[in-house]
Write an enzyme that holds these catalytic residues in place. Structure first.
Site, PDB file in Angstrom:
ATOM      1  N   HIS A 276       0.810  -1.217   0.000  1.00  0.00           N
ATOM      2  CA  HIS A 276       0.000   0.000   0.000  1.00  0.00           C
ATOM      3  C   HIS A 276       0.842   1.265   0.000  1.00  0.00           C
ATOM      4  CE1 HIS A 276      -3.442  -2.604   1.725  1.00  0.00           C
ATOM      5  NE2 HIS A 276      -3.532  -2.523   0.416  1.00  0.00           N
TER       6      HIS A 276
ATOM      7  N   HIS B 131      -8.701  -7.488  -7.275  1.00  0.00           N
ATOM      8  CA  HIS B 131      -8.962  -8.328  -6.101  1.00  0.00           C
ATOM      9  C   HIS B 131      -9.202  -7.383  -4.921  1.00  0.00           C
ATOM     10  CE1 HIS B 131      -6.626 -10.933  -8.822  1.00  0.00           C
ATOM     11  NE2 HIS B 131      -7.214 -11.959  -8.238  1.00  0.00           N
TER      12      HIS B 131
ATOM     13  N   SER C 108      -6.752  -1.595  -0.419  1.00  0.00           N
ATOM     14  CA  SER C 108      -6.360  -0.861  -1.628  1.00  0.00           C
ATOM     15  C   SER C 108      -7.483   0.020  -2.184  1.00  0.00           C
ATOM     16  CB  SER C 108      -5.838  -1.813  -2.699  1.00  0.00           C
ATOM     17  OG  SER C 108      -6.707  -2.912  -2.893  1.00  0.00           O
TER      18      SER C 108
ATOM     19  N   GLU D 199     -14.368  -7.921  -7.212  1.00  0.00           N
ATOM     20  CA  GLU D 199     -14.204  -8.881  -6.123  1.00  0.00           C
ATOM     21  C   GLU D 199     -15.077 -10.100  -6.406  1.00  0.00           C
ATOM     22  OE1 GLU D 199     -13.321 -11.150  -3.234  1.00  0.00           O
ATOM     23  OE2 GLU D 199     -12.212  -9.254  -3.458  1.00  0.00           O
TER      24      GLU D 199
ATOM     25  N   ASP E 158     -14.706 -12.535 -11.763  1.00  0.00           N
ATOM     26  CA  ASP E 158     -13.345 -13.068 -11.770  1.00  0.00           C
ATOM     27  C   ASP E 158     -12.380 -11.978 -12.218  1.00  0.00           C
ATOM     28  OD1 ASP E 158     -11.285 -15.366 -12.007  1.00  0.00           O
ATOM     29  OD2 ASP E 158     -11.266 -14.451 -13.999  1.00  0.00           O
ATOM     30  N   ALA E 159     -11.238 -11.907 -11.567  1.00  0.00           N
ATOM     31  CA  ALA E 159     -10.276 -10.838 -11.830  1.00  0.00           C
ATOM     32  C   ALA E 159      -9.793 -10.831 -13.268  1.00  0.00           C
ATOM     33  CB  ALA E 159      -9.084 -10.987 -10.888  1.00  0.00           C
TER      34      ALA E 159
ATOM     35  N   ASP F 129      -3.792  -8.254  -7.263  1.00  0.00           N
ATOM     36  CA  ASP F 129      -3.346  -8.607  -5.910  1.00  0.00           C
ATOM     37  C   ASP F 129      -4.092  -9.855  -5.434  1.00  0.00           C
ATOM     38  OD1 ASP F 129      -2.560  -8.596  -3.242  1.00  0.00           O
ATOM     39  OD2 ASP F 129      -3.951  -6.996  -2.696  1.00  0.00           O
TER      40      ASP F 129
END
Length: 279
Positions: free
Chosen positions: A18, A41, A99, A117, A142-143, A163
């Site tokens: 971060h 994520h 984040s 997410e 899904d990312a 991430d």
């Protein structure tokens, strides 16, 4: 989808990740043109460090707890610490910004953020966190599907943060493939990919896979707090950054050692190097 970040929020890996994220966002703010942040994520946005789950591991004590209420050990940490302070205006450390909250603190009226997410409960919490915020959109997805759906952004400038929780055994390979796809769609964007350092050979394979894509201008920043003599624990964390801001490498070469000296450790250290230089 069993991973819950509340058990690890604010730990040394979060602090490193971060702090660098806040520096990149600070750079994007330096120009008036709008930018977009895509967080693949995203988690739940903020974490209660006084909750039963967080106190069960107390990992934040060795992370943000070592920085809170003290002068910043390096000026490069100021944007990050300011974002943590903004969630805790009364001076006691309760809330830790994930984040999404780090990024939201940096957005101006012309900027926006896309949060992704997959976990249904976390996606619900994330939507509640940003209800009514027109600068933020939240998607349960899904990312790696999201990389196709949301890139390139209309703003032409911005950051993609990847991430993962590393629940899948092939996560390193999925990251390398996802980056290659995303870079083809948006070659001028900044990409920051976080990874855990447990087994060094896995990290080397990941970096080699990214290098073989031919993507130029890739910076590697790592912080370790244990000797890498076992892969049974988290020894450190790294960020692979594509198109890093100008002079970010110079800042990290002094900031990460200062951070290492502040956090508890049994060894390790900081390193910053170019995987592939600018073409």
């Amino acid at each position: 989808m069993n991973y819950r970040h509340i058990f690890h929020a604010g730990n040394p890996a979060d602090v490193m990740k971060h702090a660098v994220l806040a520096l990149i966002l600070d750079h994007l703010r330096a120009k008036p043109a709008p930018f977009c942040v895509l967080d693949t994520h995203a988690g739940i946005g903020r974490y209660d460090l006084t909750s039963e789950q967080a106190r069960k591991t107390a990992e934040s004590d060795d992370g943000i707890g070592r920085l809170w209420g003290r002068p910043a050990p390096h000026p490069g940490l100021t944007p990050y610490l300011d974002a943590v302070q903004a969630l805790n205006p009364d001076g006691s450390l309760r809330w830790y910004p994930g984040s999404p909250r780090i990024a939201r603190a940096a957005l101006r009226p012309q900027d926006r953020m896309v949060l992704v997410e997959l976990h249904p409960d976390d996606a619900h919490s994330l939507k509640a966190e940003f209800t009514g915020d027109r600068a933020v959109s939240v998607h349960q997805s899904d990312a790696y599907t999201a990389l196709k759906a949301h890139l390139p952004p209309k703003e032409k400038r911005g950051l993609v943060l990847i991430d993962p929780p590393f629940e899948q055994p092939d996560e390193f390979a999925r990251m390398a493939e996802g980056l290659a796809l995303a870079h083809r769609r948006w070659s001028t964007g900044i990409f920051a990919l976080w990874y855990p350092i447990k087994e060094r050979a896995a990290v080397w394979r990941f970096q080699d896979a990214v290098e073989k894509t031919g993507i130029p201008k890739v910076l590697i920043a790592e912080l370790t707090w244990h000797p890498e003599d076992t892969h049974l624990r988290l020894n450190g964390s790294g960020l692979l950054i594509v198109n890093p801001p100008w002079k970010l490498d110079e800042t990290l070469r002094s900031m990460l050692p200062a951070l290492h000296d502040t956090l508890p450790s049994t060894g390790g250290g900081a390193s910053v190097s170019w995987l592939t230089p600018e073409a």
